[in-house]
Design a protein around this motif. Structure first.
Motif, PDB file in Angstrom:
ATOM      1  N   LYS A 102      69.849 -91.331  91.115  1.00 39.75           N
ATOM      2  CA  LYS A 102      70.498 -92.576  91.461  1.00 39.75           C
ATOM      3  C   LYS A 102      71.085 -93.229  90.248  1.00 39.75           C
ATOM      4  O   LYS A 102      72.010 -93.801  89.965  1.00 39.75           O
ATOM      5  CB  LYS A 102      69.340 -93.295  92.165  1.00 39.75           C
ATOM      6  CG  LYS A 102      69.080 -92.890  93.289  1.00 39.75           C
ATOM      7  CD  LYS A 102      67.883 -93.721  94.114  1.00 39.75           C
ATOM      8  CE  LYS A 102      67.791 -93.215  95.552  1.00 39.75           C
ATOM      9  NZ  LYS A 102      66.358 -93.763  96.119  1.00 39.75           N
TER      10      LYS A 102
ATOM     11  N   SER B 239      61.930 -81.860 109.273  1.00 39.38           N
ATOM     12  CA  SER B 239      62.703 -81.683 110.247  1.00 39.38           C
ATOM     13  C   SER B 239      63.089 -80.115 110.181  1.00 39.38           C
ATOM     14  O   SER B 239      63.971 -79.614 111.065  1.00 39.38           O
ATOM     15  CB  SER B 239      64.506 -82.471 110.154  1.00 39.38           C
ATOM     16  OG  SER B 239      64.808 -82.109 108.810  1.00 39.38           O
TER      17      SER B 239
ATOM     18  N   THR C 235      59.851 -77.299 105.919  1.00 36.35           N
ATOM     19  CA  THR C 235      59.073 -78.495 105.477  1.00 36.35           C
ATOM     20  C   THR C 235      58.026 -78.874 106.505  1.00 36.35           C
ATOM     21  O   THR C 235      56.972 -79.360 105.827  1.00 36.35           O
ATOM     22  CB  THR C 235      60.337 -79.594 105.516  1.00 36.35           C
ATOM     23  OG1 THR C 235      60.981 -79.673 106.649  1.00 36.35           O
ATOM     24  CG2 THR C 235      61.230 -79.471 104.384  1.00 36.35           C
TER      25      THR C 235
ATOM     26  N   HIS D 175      61.780 -86.332 112.008  1.00 35.80           N
ATOM     27  CA  HIS D 175      62.638 -87.655 111.754  1.00 35.80           C
ATOM     28  C   HIS D 175      63.797 -87.582 112.229  1.00 35.80           C
ATOM     29  O   HIS D 175      64.777 -88.414 111.717  1.00 35.80           O
ATOM     30  CB  HIS D 175      62.252 -87.975 110.176  1.00 35.80           C
ATOM     31  CG  HIS D 175      62.800 -87.121 109.156  1.00 35.80           C
ATOM     32  ND1 HIS D 175      61.650 -86.303 108.360  1.00 35.80           N
ATOM     33  CD2 HIS D 175      63.754 -86.007 108.890  1.00 35.80           C
ATOM     34  CE1 HIS D 175      62.355 -85.382 107.618  1.00 35.80           C
ATOM     35  NE2 HIS D 175      63.363 -85.250 108.045  1.00 35.80           N
TER      36      HIS D 175
ATOM     37  N   GLU E  99      56.324-100.755  97.997  1.00 35.56           N
ATOM     38  CA  GLU E  99      55.587 -99.984  96.602  1.00 35.56           C
ATOM     39  C   GLU E  99      56.932 -99.671  95.940  1.00 35.56           C
ATOM     40  O   GLU E  99      57.771 -98.811  96.309  1.00 35.56           O
ATOM     41  CB  GLU E  99      54.868 -98.902  97.042  1.00 35.56           C
ATOM     42  CG  GLU E  99      54.689 -97.934  95.944  1.00 35.56           C
ATOM     43  CD  GLU E  99      54.165 -98.500  94.705  1.00 35.56           C
ATOM     44  OE1 GLU E  99      53.390 -99.481  94.629  1.00 35.56           O
ATOM     45  OE2 GLU E  99      54.116 -97.763  93.487  1.00 35.56           O
TER      46      GLU E  99
ATOM     47  N   MET F 148      56.713 -98.109  91.856  1.00 41.13           N
ATOM     48  CA  MET F 148      55.950 -97.504  90.751  1.00 41.13           C
ATOM     49  C   MET F 148      56.351 -98.172  89.334  1.00 41.13           C
ATOM     50  O   MET F 148      55.663 -98.071  88.470  1.00 41.13           O
ATOM     51  CB  MET F 148      55.467 -96.221  90.850  1.00 41.13           C
ATOM     52  CG  MET F 148      56.773 -95.036  90.607  1.00 41.13           C
ATOM     53  SD  MET F 148      57.216 -94.870  88.992  1.00 41.13           S
ATOM     54  CE  MET F 148      55.793 -94.769  88.005  1.00 41.13           C
TER      55      MET F 148
HETATM   56  N1  LIG Z   1      59.493 -96.863  95.226  1.00 34.25           N
HETATM   57  C1  LIG Z   1      58.990 -96.043  94.336  1.00 34.25           C
HETATM   58  O1  LIG Z   1      58.381 -96.261  93.588  1.00 34.25           O
HETATM   59  C2  LIG Z   1      59.545 -94.666  94.524  1.00 34.25           C
HETATM   60  C3  LIG Z   1      59.090 -93.639  93.924  1.00 34.25           C
HETATM   61  C4  LIG Z   1      59.563 -92.402  94.177  1.00 34.25           C
HETATM   62  C5  LIG Z   1      60.572 -91.944  94.991  1.00 34.25           C
HETATM   63  N2  LIG Z   1      61.188 -93.251  95.396  1.00 34.25           N
HETATM   64  C6  LIG Z   1      62.356 -92.896  96.427  1.00 34.25           C
HETATM   65  O2  LIG Z   1      62.055 -92.480  97.676  1.00 34.25           O
HETATM   66  C7  LIG Z   1      62.828 -91.323  98.148  1.00 34.25           C
HETATM   67  C8  LIG Z   1      61.875 -90.224  98.350  1.00 34.25           C
HETATM   68  O3  LIG Z   1      61.568 -89.506  97.009  1.00 34.25           O
HETATM   69  P1  LIG Z   1      61.076 -88.146  97.019  1.00 34.25           P
HETATM   70  O4  LIG Z   1      60.846 -87.875  95.607  1.00 34.25           O
HETATM   71  O5  LIG Z   1      60.193 -88.051  97.927  1.00 34.25           O
HETATM   72  O6  LIG Z   1      62.423 -87.329  97.699  1.00 34.25           O
HETATM   73  P2  LIG Z   1      62.699 -85.848  98.071  1.00 34.25           P
HETATM   74  O7  LIG Z   1      61.668 -84.904  97.307  1.00 34.25           O
HETATM   75  O8  LIG Z   1      64.226 -85.670  97.541  1.00 34.25           O
HETATM   76  O9  LIG Z   1      62.551 -85.780  99.357  1.00 34.25           O
HETATM   77  C9  LIG Z   1      63.124 -84.700 100.212  1.00 34.25           C
HETATM   78  C10 LIG Z   1      62.550 -84.717 101.512  1.00 34.25           C
HETATM   79  O10 LIG Z   1      63.186 -85.705 102.344  1.00 34.25           O
HETATM   80  C11 LIG Z   1      63.141 -85.427 103.564  1.00 34.25           C
HETATM   81  N3  LIG Z   1      64.305 -86.130 104.130  1.00 34.25           N
HETATM   82  C12 LIG Z   1      65.540 -86.109 104.279  1.00 34.25           C
HETATM   83  N4  LIG Z   1      66.146 -86.908 104.817  1.00 34.25           N
HETATM   84  C13 LIG Z   1      65.109 -87.507 105.761  1.00 34.25           C
HETATM   85  C14 LIG Z   1      65.199 -88.697 106.515  1.00 34.25           C
HETATM   86  N5  LIG Z   1      66.345 -89.337 107.030  1.00 34.25           N
HETATM   87  N6  LIG Z   1      63.975 -89.304 106.968  1.00 34.25           N
HETATM   88  C15 LIG Z   1      62.743 -88.733 106.516  1.00 34.25           C
HETATM   89  N7  LIG Z   1      62.749 -87.924 105.648  1.00 34.25           N
HETATM   90  C16 LIG Z   1      64.082 -87.177 105.293  1.00 34.25           C
HETATM   91  C17 LIG Z   1      63.517 -83.993 103.705  1.00 34.25           C
HETATM   92  O11 LIG Z   1      62.671 -83.200 104.723  1.00 34.25           O
HETATM   93  P3  LIG Z   1      63.535 -82.184 105.691  1.00 34.25           P
HETATM   94  O12 LIG Z   1      64.142 -81.336 104.944  1.00 34.25           O
HETATM   95  O13 LIG Z   1      62.466 -81.880 106.601  1.00 34.25           O
HETATM   96  O14 LIG Z   1      64.622 -83.350 106.369  1.00 34.25           O
HETATM   97  C18 LIG Z   1      62.802 -83.557 102.447  1.00 34.25           C
HETATM   98  O15 LIG Z   1      61.939 -82.758 102.581  1.00 34.25           O
HETATM   99  C19 LIG Z   1      64.008 -91.407  97.215  1.00 34.25           C
HETATM  100  O16 LIG Z   1      65.124 -92.128  97.675  1.00 34.25           O
HETATM  101  C20 LIG Z   1      63.211 -91.871  96.061  1.00 34.25           C
HETATM  102  O17 LIG Z   1      64.383 -92.291  95.204  1.00 34.25           O
HETATM  103  C21 LIG Z   1      60.484 -94.402  95.275  1.00 34.25           C
END
Ligand SMILES: NC(=O)c1ccc[n+]([C@@H]2O[C@H](COP(=O)([O-])OP(=O)(O)OC[C@H]3O[C@@H](n4cnc5c(N)ncnc54)[C@H](OP(=O)(O)O)[C@@H]3O)[C@@H](O)[C@H]2O)c1
Length: 338
Positions: free
Chosen positions: A48, A183, A187, A202, A269, A271
């Motif tokens: 991002k 999905s 996974t 999802h 949340e 971090m």
């Molecule tokens: N607020 C914070 O402090 C914080 C911290 C870390 C991350 N984030 C944000 O949170 C998000 C997740 O981070 P991450 O590191 O876990 O990402 P990631 O590792 O890239 O997540 C990938 C997973 O997302 C699932 N996914 C894809 N589309 C989806 C949907 N529409 N609904 C639900 N699950 C879906 C996929 O599962 P399937 O293949 O089974 O579809 C895949 O296993 C990102 O946008 C990241 O920028 C925020």
């Protein structure tokens, strides 16, 4: 020192989207540690930040939020670490990132690396674990005592991603019944191996799937992906007086009235909040990482590393960004050794 960075946002297929650089080695002051970087993991936030930088910069931007390495020098006010200590941390989004041979970080957001993990396996953990621990135990207020959580359920949306792979382990560890969303067959399997008792997809509405499992509502929802798309399912699935935490922002037009009638709590949340605002309790991130180290070394939480690329250079970082951009990664991608 060597570093990987960029001057402006380019598609990840472009050779200059991330480039190898030589930059000046920094010097620590105050509460900063100078860390020799041994491994970094790659997060969606890196992608991002890279995509957002539309204007060309004069100085290169260095990304990279998850580091494992060795303390090389300490600032004059440091008291928690000494040179030679092996550490891991997520860092701050308002300072240069860790994709460089040496990196400055405030000691209050650093933990001692688990002894049972090498640098690469440790680098997979800090950012997603801080997000999970702050989200589950602070924002949702979930007890760490399994006896208190008996019979309570949590729905974790995006259970096999970087954050989900840790959140499912921690929620299971504290005695919650964990329902994870995934999905794809791979996974679904990963989420079950990392603490999810049940999985739902999802790609479909949640409540009909939850009813089949015998849970028409859930006590907690931890939303790690696409809150807007899942919003109707979230408000339908949360039990009256239940608690929801999202790690992503929500469009202000989201309907909140159903949550009002349910007296449900919605929390956020991020971090980065503690390091970004230098909150008085920022040392809690040091404490959380020390807790995590104990859980890992006791064999209660496992690393989420799924792919290791060596060395840390622009070509490998471009590969990792391309995979994260697919939105389908499982666990964490790590780069090790300059
Ligand atoms: N607020 C914070 O402090 C914080 C911290 C870390 C991350 N984030 C944000 O949170 C998000 C997740 O981070 P991450 O590191 O876990 O990402 P990631 O590792 O890239 O997540 C990938 C997973 O997302 C699932 N996914 C894809 N589309 C989806 C949907 N529409 N609904 C639900 N699950 C879906 C996929 O599962 P399937 O293949 O089974 O579809 C895949 O296993 C990102 O946008 C990241 O920028 C925020």
């Amino acid at each position: 020192m060597k570093a990987v960075g960029f001057y402006r946002s380019l598609p990840i297929e472009h050779e200059e989207s991330l480039i190898d650089l030589e930059i000046e080695k920094p010097t620590p002051t105050g509460r900063d540690l100078l860390v020799q970087v041994k491994a970094v993991s790659v997060n969606p936030t890196d992608v991002k930040a890279r995509v957002a930088r539309k204007q060309a910069e004069e100085t290169p931007q260095i990304l990279g939020r998850d580091v494992a390495g060795i303390v090389a020098e300490v600032g004059s006010e440091c008291s928690l670490f000494r040179p030679g200590d092996e550490v891991y941390y997520a860092g701050s989004n308002v300072r240069p990132g860790g994709n460089s041979e040496f990196h400055l970080v405030d000691e209050r957001i650093v933990g001692h690396k688990p002894e049972s993990l090498d640098f690469a396996r440790a680098a997979a953990l800090p950012l997603t674990s801080l997000t999970s621990m702050e989200g589950l135990f602070e924002r949702l207020g979930i007890s760490r005592n399994p006896a208190v959580n008996q019979g309570k359920t949590i729905l974790i949306i995006g259970a096999a991603g970087g954050v989900g792979s840790i959140a499912t382990q921690l929620a299971d560890l504290v005695g919650l019944t964990v329902i994870g969303t995934a999905s794809r067959p791979e996974t679904i399997q990963w989420a079950r191996e990392h603490g999810a008792t049940h999985t739902i997809s999802h790609t479909q509405a949640f409540v009909p799937q939850l009813k089949v499992l015998g849970f028409p509502t859930v006590d907690y929802i931890f939303c790690l992906s696409d809150p807007e798309r899942h919003w109707d399912s979230i408000v339908e699935a949360i039990v009256p007086q239940g608690k929801i935490c999202s790690i992503l922002p929500l469009n202000p037009s989201a309907k909140l009235d159903t949550l009002f009638y349910k007296s449900a709590t919605l929390s956020w949340e991020l971090m980065y909040t503690r390091p970004m605002f230098q909150t008085p309790d920022m040392i809690e991130q040091h404490n959380l990482l020390e807790d995590l180290t104990q859980l890992v070394d006791a064999g209660k939480v496992k690393t989420t590393l799924t792919e290791l690329l060596e060395p840390i250079n622009a070509a490998n970082l471009r590969k990792a960004h391309a995979k994260i951009e697919s939105g389908q990664t499982i666990g964490k991608i790590v780069l090790a050794n300059f």
